[in-house]
Scaffold this motif. Structure first.
Motif, PDB file in Angstrom:
ATOM      1  N   GLU A 157       0.846  -1.207   0.000  1.00 55.46           N
ATOM      2  CA  GLU A 157       0.000   0.000   0.000  1.00 55.46           C
ATOM      3  C   GLU A 157       0.879   1.254   0.000  1.00 55.46           C
ATOM      4  O   GLU A 157       0.606   2.221  -0.718  1.00 55.46           O
ATOM      5  N   ASP A 158       1.942   1.232   0.810  1.00 53.37           N
ATOM      6  CA  ASP A 158       2.815   2.414   0.896  1.00 53.37           C
ATOM      7  C   ASP A 158       3.562   2.652  -0.418  1.00 53.37           C
ATOM      8  O   ASP A 158       3.724   3.798  -0.848  1.00 53.37           O
ATOM      9  N   ILE A 159       4.019   1.567  -1.021  1.00 54.08           N
ATOM     10  CA  ILE A 159       4.734   1.700  -2.303  1.00 54.08           C
ATOM     11  C   ILE A 159       3.804   2.331  -3.342  1.00 54.08           C
ATOM     12  O   ILE A 159       4.184   3.251  -4.074  1.00 54.08           O
ATOM     13  N   ILE A 160       2.575   1.841  -3.390  1.00 51.53           N
ATOM     14  CA  ILE A 160       1.618   2.349  -4.397  1.00 51.53           C
ATOM     15  C   ILE A 160       1.348   3.833  -4.149  1.00 51.53           C
ATOM     16  O   ILE A 160       1.388   4.656  -5.060  1.00 51.53           O
ATOM     17  N   ARG A 161       1.084   4.165  -2.889  1.00 52.47           N
ATOM     18  CA  ARG A 161       0.798   5.573  -2.562  1.00 52.47           C
ATOM     19  C   ARG A 161       1.979   6.476  -2.944  1.00 52.47           C
ATOM     20  O   ARG A 161       1.818   7.501  -3.600  1.00 52.47           O
TER      21      ARG A 161
END
Ligand code: UFG
Length: 338
Positions: A157-161
């Motif tokens: 999720e953090d990578i995508i954001r």
């Protein structure tokens, strides 16, 4: 619109392929069959009347993914392909980090390279751990993951954001799944666990079919109505439809740097014993089960608040727990006969 569905022969992926097809999208399956079976394609044909294009590709292989994107002109990607066994991830963390994060990074890079802007990611309610307040909203703080598997979901999720906010061409949604159960009502596709199932419903239906001696309920001394754990069990077809809504939202989204997360659950919690009782009543049979010790690492209770998905995604569940368990049993009976 042509959509790459990684992990499209898997449990949630295959049901999503059906819903995409019936909503007018053109799904293309990308799967290395690590934890699934090519026979699923026949089931998909039987439901949709169409040979869904299938590529046997490992999404961590950048060159293979690039060649695929060169050949097919995708308008979006739904990324299901990942390892998902919580216990195995504790024993083999690097395998999980390498595969689950590696495939994500390859896909985002190649999407950027080919100007594919819409991305839907399979996340999990595991990112909430055991929350202090229930039900959980999307603003409920994420807690440190209790397994490497869970950690790959939070890190993803953090990578995508981070990627969305660095590259305005990409828009993305993470869907945090609660506990998917059931099967397609046609019994053409469903869950196909390899070996002994880890999850409750496939274990339960195998026990009901006589393939397992007895179902063990892991603990009845939790702080819940009957002492067994509480989960938000959602019909896999309802869950699949949320992906169609997510793509539609992304398509209509003109704002660059769009990223959002949604809980995808029913909004209702049920205990393990309630689920067993519902299964027995819905299918008019008696299940052989007994209470055993707690399973280490289990969350005591969690269920979703799904208002955000209801209003922003314009999605809501249509099926009941009894529907899910009737469909799960119909599917189990079909695969037991084979
Ligand atoms: N359970 C039993 N007996 C079994 C199997 C499960 O009693 O044979 C119980 C578990 O203890 C738990 C409930 O049934 O209380 C649900 O267990 P599952 O294994 O079906 O599902 P989990 O909620 O543990 O796991 C699911 C997903 C994971 C995800 C997790 C997040 O499978 O991918 O939710 O909470 F990480």
């Amino acid at each position: 619109m042509k959509i790459a569905v990684t992990g499209g022969t898997g449990y949630i992926g295959s049901h999503t392929v059906v819903e995409l097809q019936s909503a007018g999208f053109e799904p293309v399956i990308v799967d290395n069959l690590y934890n699934s079976n090519q026979e699923v394609l026949q089931g998909l044909y039987n439901i949709t009347g169409r040979d869904i294009p299938f590529y046997n590709i490992d999404c961590t292989q950048e060159q293979a993914v690039r060649e695929l994107f060169e050949k097919e002109k995708f308008d979006g990607v739904i990324h299901f392909a990942a390892y998902k066994a919580v216990g195995e991830s504790v024993a083999e963390p690097l395998k999980y980090y390498e595969n689950n994060l590696g495939s994500l990074i390859v896909l985002l890079k190649v999407m950027q390279e080919f100007g594919v802007s819409n991305f839907v990611f399979s996340s999990s309610c595991t990112v909430y751990g055991q929350p202090d307040t229930l039900p959980v909203t999307e603003d409920t703080p994420r807690l440190p993951a209790t397994s490497p598997y869970g950690n790959t979901k939070a890190i993803s999720e953090d990578i995508i954001r981070d990627f969305v906010f660095s590259k305005p061409a990409i828009k993305a949604i993470s869907l945090r799944y609660f506990n998917p159960v059931g099967a397609h009502p046609s019994a053409e596709i469903g869950e196909l666990p390899l070996g002994v199932p880890n999850n409750l419903v496939p274990y339960l239906t195998q026990a009901a079919a006589g393939l397992r001696d007895t179902l063990v309920v892991f603990g009845d001394d939790y702080d819940t109505a009957d002492g067994t754990c509480v989960r938000d069990f959602i019909h896999v077809v309802d869950l699949a439809k949320a992906h169609v809504k997510a793509l539609e939202l992304l398509n209509g989204q003109s704002e660059p740097n769009y990223y959002d997360v949604f809980n995808v659950g029913t909004g209702q919690g049920n205990t393990v014993l309630e689920l067993i009782k519902t299964f027995e009543e819905a299918n008019n049979l008696k299940l052989n089960y007994h209470i055993g010790p707690r399973r280490p690492g289990d969350v005591e209770k969690i269920w979703a608040q799904s208002d955000k998905a209801n209003t922003v995604l314009k999605w809501k569940t249509e099926k009941t727990l009894a529907d899910s368990l009737r469909d799960a049993w119909r599917w189990q009976q079909k695969i037991t006969k084979k």
